[in-house]
Design an enzyme around this catalytic site. Structure first.
Site, PDB file in Angstrom:
ATOM      1  N   HIS A 153       1.020  -1.143  -0.182  1.00 35.03           N
ATOM      2  CA  HIS A 153       0.077  -0.025   0.015  1.00 35.03           C
ATOM      3  C   HIS A 153       0.815   1.092  -0.107  1.00 35.03           C
ATOM      4  O   HIS A 153       1.999   1.126  -0.002  1.00 35.03           O
ATOM      5  CB  HIS A 153      -0.884   0.171   1.105  1.00 35.03           C
ATOM      6  CG  HIS A 153      -0.234   0.107   2.494  1.00 35.03           C
ATOM      7  ND1 HIS A 153       0.096  -0.791   3.312  1.00 35.03           N
ATOM      8  CD2 HIS A 153       0.253   1.210   3.272  1.00 35.03           C
ATOM      9  CE1 HIS A 153       0.661  -0.579   4.521  1.00 35.03           C
ATOM     10  NE2 HIS A 153       0.872   0.659   4.372  1.00 35.03           N
ATOM     11  N   HIS A 215       4.769   7.287   2.556  1.00 37.91           N
ATOM     12  CA  HIS A 215       5.490   6.146   2.324  1.00 37.91           C
ATOM     13  C   HIS A 215       4.863   5.127   1.597  1.00 37.91           C
ATOM     14  O   HIS A 215       3.818   5.231   1.252  1.00 37.91           O
ATOM     15  CB  HIS A 215       5.751   5.344   3.773  1.00 37.91           C
ATOM     16  CG  HIS A 215       4.479   4.675   4.211  1.00 37.91           C
ATOM     17  ND1 HIS A 215       3.759   5.432   5.392  1.00 37.91           N
ATOM     18  CD2 HIS A 215       3.628   3.749   4.186  1.00 37.91           C
ATOM     19  CE1 HIS A 215       2.837   4.859   5.806  1.00 37.91           C
ATOM     20  NE2 HIS A 215       3.001   3.661   5.257  1.00 37.91           N
ATOM     21  N   HIS A 247       1.083   0.112  14.911  1.00 42.26           N
ATOM     22  CA  HIS A 247       0.081   1.294  14.831  1.00 42.26           C
ATOM     23  C   HIS A 247      -0.921   1.089  15.512  1.00 42.26           C
ATOM     24  O   HIS A 247      -1.468  -0.379  15.456  1.00 42.26           O
ATOM     25  CB  HIS A 247      -0.421   1.181  13.178  1.00 42.26           C
ATOM     26  CG  HIS A 247       0.720   1.760  12.180  1.00 42.26           C
ATOM     27  ND1 HIS A 247       1.455   3.068  12.553  1.00 42.26           N
ATOM     28  CD2 HIS A 247       1.394   1.121  11.228  1.00 42.26           C
ATOM     29  CE1 HIS A 247       2.563   3.145  11.519  1.00 42.26           C
ATOM     30  NE2 HIS A 247       2.227   2.009  10.670  1.00 42.26           N
ATOM     31  N   TYR A 256       9.185   2.245  10.077  1.00 47.54           N
ATOM     32  CA  TYR A 256       9.381   3.228   8.822  1.00 47.54           C
ATOM     33  C   TYR A 256      10.879   3.582   8.843  1.00 47.54           C
ATOM     34  O   TYR A 256      11.575   3.832   9.759  1.00 47.54           O
ATOM     35  CB  TYR A 256       8.864   4.651   9.314  1.00 47.54           C
ATOM     36  CG  TYR A 256       7.213   4.720   9.101  1.00 47.54           C
ATOM     37  CD1 TYR A 256       6.571   3.907   8.155  1.00 47.54           C
ATOM     38  CD2 TYR A 256       6.641   5.424  10.172  1.00 47.54           C
ATOM     39  CE1 TYR A 256       4.962   4.108   8.108  1.00 47.54           C
ATOM     40  CE2 TYR A 256       4.963   5.760   9.829  1.00 47.54           C
ATOM     41  CZ  TYR A 256       4.341   4.854   9.151  1.00 47.54           C
ATOM     42  OH  TYR A 256       3.046   5.029   9.010  1.00 47.54           O
ATOM     43  N   GLU A 266       8.159   1.454   4.368  1.00 45.01           N
ATOM     44  CA  GLU A 266       7.694   0.702   5.599  1.00 45.01           C
ATOM     45  C   GLU A 266       7.594  -0.609   5.423  1.00 45.01           C
ATOM     46  O   GLU A 266       7.553  -0.998   4.078  1.00 45.01           O
ATOM     47  CB  GLU A 266       5.925   1.048   5.716  1.00 45.01           C
ATOM     48  CG  GLU A 266       5.676   0.383   6.882  1.00 45.01           C
ATOM     49  CD  GLU A 266       4.171   0.752   7.368  1.00 45.01           C
ATOM     50  OE1 GLU A 266       3.352   0.814   6.256  1.00 45.01           O
ATOM     51  OE2 GLU A 266       3.606   0.822   8.370  1.00 45.01           O
TER      52      GLU A 266
HETATM   53 FE   FE2 Z   1       1.639   1.901   6.199  1.00 47.90          FE
END
Ligand code: FE2
Length: 308
Positions: A153, A215, A247, A256, A266
């Site tokens: 993503h 990212h 997260h 990161y 990431e």
């Molecule tokens: Fe992410």
């Protein structure tokens, strides 16, 4: 088959400052496989469990950042349908012919209100993951570096993320999975959207400057692989932004870090499955720190300001 329309993130075209240094980083540290170079100098890579020819493309430029982020759609008829829906919605589209990118079919390109370039395509040559489709082994021997499963993503930064979200929801049939509200309790600071059963396929944060990359993310299978990735980053003197940590949003475990040009990448693992009958999750402004970095429970300045 239940999945139709937009299937998944397909390729990210990332601008880099020094091509040789970047190829070494993406090959040796990230562990991606170089699959080709084209006449214009772009270098193509895939992750180990991806079947299609490429998912990361590097282009040498004077400024780091993201040229475009592309999604693969079910088939050519779907591509035509979605191109028509974009047009009906009032969005200008451009068609790039098959072969303009290596081993990639015709692409439909358009710009989001945040000025990010998005592409849709239906065809990319299936080169396989090296394991075959009959009685395959579970993994390849002789891999390098962090060796992510797939490009998963991206998170983009720009001003009108509300208009972006409407396009993803109303034209491309994405679903809102999570959101962070600003202090006023109504404006979205950030949204996470999916076109699949993943916790997110694209995310966006409200930011004054348009067209920015926060990212591009790569999937790992276990928390231990996330730890191993951090070890490899330290061994290779890779600049780590934050992590390994978790997260709150999506529940993914994460690191990161930065490529040699300063593009944030990431590596992450986990995240729950999302189905269309689930309500989106909302994070309130007073808990945004825990939403982004669950252990620190506070945002670092870099998360909101360092973008390419
Ligand atoms: Fe992410």
């Amino acid at each position: 088959m239940a999945m139709t329309g937009v299937l998944r993130p397909g390729h990210a075209v990332i601008r880099v400052l020094d091509l040789d240094e970047s190829v070494t980083f993406y090959t040796e540290v990230m562990g991606l496989k170089e699959t080709g170079r084209d006449k214009s100098g772009r270098v193509y890579f895939k992750c180990h469990d991806e079947l299609d020819h490429n998912s990361v493309v590097l282009r040498k430029a004077d400024k780091a950042g993201l040229d475009c982020f592309a999604f693969k759609v079910l088939n050519k008829a779907t591509l035509d349908t979605l191109a028509g829906r974009l047009k009906d919605y009032g969005i200008a589209t451009e068609r790039l012919p098959a072969g303009e990118m290596l081993e990639t079919g015709e692409r439909v390109r358009f710009q989001l209100p945040t000025e990010h370039v998005i592409e849709l395509y239906a065809e990319k040559t299936n080169v396989g993951n090296g394991l075959g489709r009959t009685n395959p082994d579970p993994w390849l021997k002789d891999t390098k570096g962090i060796n992510p499963t797939r490009m998963d993503h991206c998170l983009i930064y720009g001003p009108d993320i509300d208009a972006n979200r409407k396009i993803f929801e109303e034209v491309l049939d994405f679903t809102l999975v999570e959101r962070v509200k600003l202090e006023d309790g109504s404006t979205d600071l950030a949204t996470w959207l999916t076109c699949s059963a993943k916790a997110h396929d694209i995310a966006m944060v409200r930011h004054a400057e348009p067209g920015k990359l926060h990212h591009v993310s790569f999937l790992l299978e276990t928390w231990e692989q996330v730890l191993r990735a951090a070890d490899l980053m330290s061994m290779s003197r890779t600049s780590i932004d934050i992590g390994p940590t978790r997260h709150g949003i999506t529940r993914g475990t994460t690191i990161y870090f930065f490529d040699p040009s300063g593009n944030r990448l990431e590596t992450f693992c986990g995240g729950y499955d999302f189905y269309p009958d689930m309500e989106p999750i909302t994070w309130t402004w007073d808990e945004v720190g825990a939403g982004i970095f669950y252990h620190d429970r506070k945002l670092n300045e870099r998360f909101l300001t360092v973008v390419t």
